[in-house]
Design a protein around this motif. Sequence first.
Motif, PDB file in Angstrom:
ATOM      1  N   LEU A  33       0.846  -1.189   0.000  1.00 60.95           N
ATOM      2  CA  LEU A  33       0.000   0.000   0.000  1.00 60.95           C
ATOM      3  C   LEU A  33       0.882   1.239   0.000  1.00 60.95           C
ATOM      4  CD1 LEU A  33      -1.565  -2.338   1.657  1.00 60.95           C
ATOM      5  CD2 LEU A  33      -3.123  -0.497   2.266  1.00 60.95           C
ATOM      6  N   GLY A  34       0.404   2.299  -0.575  1.00 60.79           N
ATOM      7  CA  GLY A  34       1.196   3.515  -0.566  1.00 60.79           C
ATOM      8  C   GLY A  34       0.492   4.667  -1.246  1.00 60.79           C
ATOM      9  N   GLU A  35       1.243   5.761  -1.384  1.00 60.87           N
ATOM     10  CA  GLU A  35       0.692   6.937  -2.038  1.00 60.87           C
ATOM     11  C   GLU A  35       1.097   6.908  -3.509  1.00 60.87           C
ATOM     12  OE1 GLU A  35       0.250  11.408  -0.529  1.00 60.87           O
ATOM     13  OE2 GLU A  35       2.285  10.936  -1.186  1.00 60.87           O
ATOM     14  N   PRO A  36       0.140   7.057  -4.435  1.00 63.86           N
ATOM     15  CA  PRO A  36       0.469   6.914  -5.853  1.00 63.86           C
ATOM     16  C   PRO A  36       1.304   8.060  -6.396  1.00 63.86           C
ATOM     17  CG  PRO A  36      -1.799   7.634  -5.607  1.00 63.86           C
ATOM     18  CD  PRO A  36      -1.279   7.369  -4.229  1.00 63.86           C
ATOM     19  N   GLU A  37       2.272   7.732  -7.229  1.00 62.78           N
ATOM     20  CA  GLU A  37       2.984   8.757  -7.999  1.00 62.78           C
ATOM     21  C   GLU A  37       3.510   8.133  -9.288  1.00 62.78           C
ATOM     22  OE1 GLU A  37       6.509  10.225  -5.974  1.00 62.78           O
ATOM     23  OE2 GLU A  37       6.291   8.602  -4.550  1.00 62.78           O
ATOM     24  N   ILE A  95      -4.508   6.559  -1.225  1.00 65.94           N
ATOM     25  CA  ILE A  95      -3.918   5.254  -0.915  1.00 65.94           C
ATOM     26  C   ILE A  95      -4.204   4.273  -2.041  1.00 65.94           C
ATOM     27  CG2 ILE A  95      -3.824   3.348   0.744  1.00 65.94           C
ATOM     28  CD1 ILE A  95      -5.302   5.276   2.734  1.00 65.94           C
ATOM     29  N   TYR A  96      -3.148   3.667  -2.573  1.00 66.89           N
ATOM     30  CA  TYR A  96      -3.371   2.581  -3.527  1.00 66.89           C
ATOM     31  C   TYR A  96      -3.047   1.261  -2.859  1.00 66.89           C
ATOM     32  CZ  TYR A  96       1.682   2.002  -4.145  1.00 66.89           C
ATOM     33  OH  TYR A  96       3.012   1.752  -3.926  1.00 66.89           O
ATOM     34  N   THR A  97      -3.627   0.177  -3.365  1.00 68.23           N
ATOM     35  CA  THR A  97      -3.286  -1.161  -2.911  1.00 68.23           C
ATOM     36  C   THR A  97      -2.906  -1.991  -4.127  1.00 68.23           C
ATOM     37  OG1 THR A  97      -4.990  -0.941  -1.228  1.00 68.23           O
ATOM     38  CG2 THR A  97      -4.059  -3.136  -1.549  1.00 68.23           C
ATOM     39  N   GLU A  98      -1.726  -2.615  -4.048  1.00 70.28           N
ATOM     40  CA  GLU A  98      -1.281  -3.538  -5.095  1.00 70.28           C
ATOM     41  C   GLU A  98      -1.378  -4.939  -4.540  1.00 70.28           C
ATOM     42  OE1 GLU A  98       2.212  -1.880  -8.023  1.00 70.28           O
ATOM     43  OE2 GLU A  98       2.760  -2.429  -5.984  1.00 70.28           O
ATOM     44  N   SER A 134      -6.998  -1.176  -5.913  1.00 69.48           N
ATOM     45  CA  SER A 134      -7.911  -0.430  -5.059  1.00 69.48           C
ATOM     46  C   SER A 134      -7.416   1.001  -4.872  1.00 69.48           C
ATOM     47  CB  SER A 134      -8.056  -1.165  -3.724  1.00 69.48           C
ATOM     48  OG  SER A 134      -8.155  -0.264  -2.656  1.00 69.48           O
ATOM     49  N   CYS A 135      -8.364   1.928  -4.836  1.00 66.06           N
ATOM     50  CA  CYS A 135      -8.047   3.349  -4.665  1.00 66.06           C
ATOM     51  C   CYS A 135      -8.895   3.937  -3.557  1.00 66.06           C
ATOM     52  CB  CYS A 135      -8.359   4.148  -5.934  1.00 66.06           C
ATOM     53  SG  CYS A 135      -7.562   3.528  -7.406  1.00 66.06           S
ATOM     54  N   TRP A 172     -13.659   5.341  -2.450  1.00 63.14           N
ATOM     55  CA  TRP A 172     -13.232   3.990  -2.094  1.00 63.14           C
ATOM     56  C   TRP A 172     -13.725   3.089  -3.209  1.00 63.14           C
ATOM     57  CZ3 TRP A 172     -12.761   1.969   3.561  1.00 63.14           C
ATOM     58  CH2 TRP A 172     -12.126   0.722   3.557  1.00 63.14           C
ATOM     59  N   LEU A 173     -12.798   2.520  -3.928  1.00 66.76           N
ATOM     60  CA  LEU A 173     -13.218   1.625  -4.993  1.00 66.76           C
ATOM     61  C   LEU A 173     -12.232   0.493  -5.135  1.00 66.76           C
ATOM     62  CD1 LEU A 173     -11.241   2.066  -7.689  1.00 66.76           C
ATOM     63  CD2 LEU A 173     -12.433   4.246  -7.686  1.00 66.76           C
ATOM     64  N   MET A 174     -12.715  -0.576  -5.751  1.00 72.15           N
ATOM     65  CA  MET A 174     -11.872  -1.742  -5.900  1.00 72.15           C
ATOM     66  C   MET A 174     -12.165  -2.390  -7.247  1.00 72.15           C
ATOM     67  SD  MET A 174     -11.387  -4.418  -2.826  1.00 72.15           S
ATOM     68  CE  MET A 174     -12.594  -5.639  -3.281  1.00 72.15           C
TER      69      MET A 174
END
Lengths: 604, 77
Positions: A451-455, A495-498, A510-511, A526-528
């Motif tokens: 998980l982290g902040e997207p860039e 927050i993104y989830t890979e 997920s965003c 919140w979406l997936m």
Amino acid sequence: MSDKELLEELNTKVMEGRAEVSDLAITEVTLLLKLANRLKKYKRDHEAPEALRLAVLGSYSIQHFTGVLDVFLKGMGIDTVIYEGEYDGIRMDVLDRGSAFYAFKPQVVLLMMDHRDVRVRPAVLTGLSDVQTLADEFVRDLKNLWGAIKEGAPGCSIFQTNFPTPIERPLGNLEGSEAYSLRLFLSRINLMLAGDRPDGVSVIDMEYISSCIGKKAWFDYPSYFLTKAGFSPDCLPRVAAAFARSIGANRGKIYKCLVMDLDNTIWGGVVGDDGYDGIELDPHNAVGEAYRHFQKYVLELKKRGVILAVCSKNDEEVAKEPFEKNRDMILSLEDISCFIANWEDKARNIKEIARRLNIGTDSLVFVDDNPAERQIVRTYLPEVLTVELPEDPAYYATALEECDAFSWASITPEDISRVGTYAANAKREELMDSFVDYDEYLRALEMSASLGEPEGAKMKRFAQLINKSNQFNLRTVRYSEEELEAMKKAGDTLIYTELEDRFSEYGIISCIILKKQGEECFVDTWLMSCRVLKRGVEYLDLDEVVKKAKAMGCSVLVGEYIPTKKNGMVRDFFPSLGFKERSENIYELKLSDYKKMDYYIDRR
Amino acid sequence: MDTKERLQEVFRDVFDDDEIELTDETTADDIDAWDSLTHVQLIVAVEKEFSLKFSTVEVMRLKNVGEFIALIDRKLS
């Protein structure tokens, strides 16, 4: 059908937001202009709440174009408020921070230019490096315009036309070989625009559109001299279609999957009658070659991330035989993410394909040589883009291409790998069958997440998901990449989830966007991705959300569910995570009440 | 149908208004939506209806509907 009836029918479709771009694209321009007048009148008295703020700036007159484009957008269900720049007033609007253009606060800006904007041109016999310098200067100037727009209208998306080369060739035959010719100078600029554009700027390929139509039909000098029309009014539908598709993609309206019939669509003849080796696919025969040409085009679509599905009236075993045994086939079974062959009706089967792939039926394109089948699908699933295939298979690829269906905002590595993920799904389902206990199955999947902040590239994918996801999406608010960057700067938490498991790497699935509102932390997004439903990702994410909310100094999480036609699956999402209902569709969770849920995903 | 009647149909069609009645003296001032942009639209529609092509000079010289009709008749004969 008379012209009058056609006008009324199209008008109804447009106003109800269900007029397909590719249908409007082949409609007479006079009819479209009438629709445009009606829409304009209608908009005078009706204000749409969430309308897209669209600014159109041109160095030629754009009113006709804007009116027709608005018809296309309305037909896609996109309401707009439009700012029309003055004739040849691009600089006036863009370089003056106090202009009406900036006061309008555009979300999408179209920059319509042509070769007449390229005023400094190489003189005859200019050397190559000086030609390059002139091109650099022109492109730098354009970039300054883009930069100014992005500063004055943060978060907006820019669509820049490239430059069709004109018919006249003062250098005659040498226009194609001397770098200082206008033709090659413009080609150079077009190439530079494509290679070196900043995020948030997309090129509309007018050079391609004009050559496809034919330059003699494109350049209409009387119209230009009379009203400063940049191209012939007859080309308006095609140009508006290209813009509508790109703006639609920018707002999340895209087609993701091609559903194909088999007999007489991807091969000649009927496999049930002719046998896997009797169908027409022979490369030494014109008919066979035509079908192979179509298959090659389809394979290229798959390579760029379009999901392929088969929907055929056949016995499944018989339908698969050519894929397994006919050596002239271009497509293989591995290319097909969902294969349905039975004797049920196609509308039902197409719905089943969408269900299995976890995508909406409105993201499907359907090709079938049989007009009766097409009619059934058009009637029962009007949201599916049904391609009108011509009689001659030699033109199948062209017909599909002309629909311009697969216009996306971008292509990401996830798009490419996703096509493989669907094949891995079958293996995963096999694994699931071997477990009785679902938790045990989840553990056996050996999932891990980061998980982290997207860039950078991750931000691209983040924006793409935000604009594509319809089903597992609590509020379905769309943001462009630039808007997201602006939110990040403003202090919102993204927050993104890979995710990966033992069968596939899914990439970002997920965003989440959190906004601090005093003591409250509001879940703005919140979406997936539906490819990873029921894996416990939401429990893992909630952990992170709670942690972030605490770090933001909040004590309560507030979530909202905005119902749409497609997101019924998350109606009870917040209650299922332990949120309490505050008012209709608004939920809250005191951070002190949070209880961690079980999940089987390792954090990397 | 004579040229005026056919032209009137084109006008009604282009301006999406069935109440337009043309006379020889009708000019752009008499029809609300008739501006330089719809003018091109009109020209294109007339060209289609009568299967002919106008030159830029011809289009620029038109002063009223009467001249329009005369021009069409001249080109058709």
